[in-house]
Design a protein around this motif. Structure first.
Motif: not given
Length: 126
Positions: A7, A10, A16, A19, A99, A101, A114
């Protein structure tokens, strides 16, 4: 690599801003970044939506109390949008990745990141 690192990675992409990784059943959180946590009913509707998207199609997708318009729902991926921000949910063999964004990121950029993580987790039997 710990689940937390996935996470965190990400978020490190800049595509992102929040997450979380849940078990495939949605009954436990394995890792979270950006203070991202869903209500039990929210993750439950996502998990059910992979197998039967009818509820998401009629009622939308709810993330942290916010309703997102459903853009895509199949047995692997669920995408939602609210104004200029969005959410990407992907189910693997053992996990559900969720996730979020921000408005500054294009949907395609976030979904690519993702989905690539999901591909990797599937390739290593997760």
């Amino acid at each position: 690599m710990s689940w937390q690192a996935y996470t965190d990675n990400l978020l490190a992409t800049g595509k992102v801003d929040k997450a979380v990784i849940y078990s495939r059943a949605g009954d436990s959180v394995w890792a979270t970044s950006g203070g991202f946590q869903l209500q039990a009913n929210e993750i439950s509707e996502i998990c059910q939506g992979f197998d039967n998207p009818a509820g998401l199609q009629s009622n939308g997708l709810h993330i942290q109390g916010q309703k997102f318009m459903l853009l895509r729902a199949d047995d692997r991926s669920i995408y939602g949008r609210h104004d200029a921000e969005g959410v990407v949910c992907v189910r693997t063999k053992q996990t559900v990745l969720v996730a979020h964004y921000p408005p500054t990121v294009q949907a395609g950029e976030a979904t690519k990141i993702v989905e690539q993580l999901a591909d990797y987790l599937i390739s290593v039997q997760y």
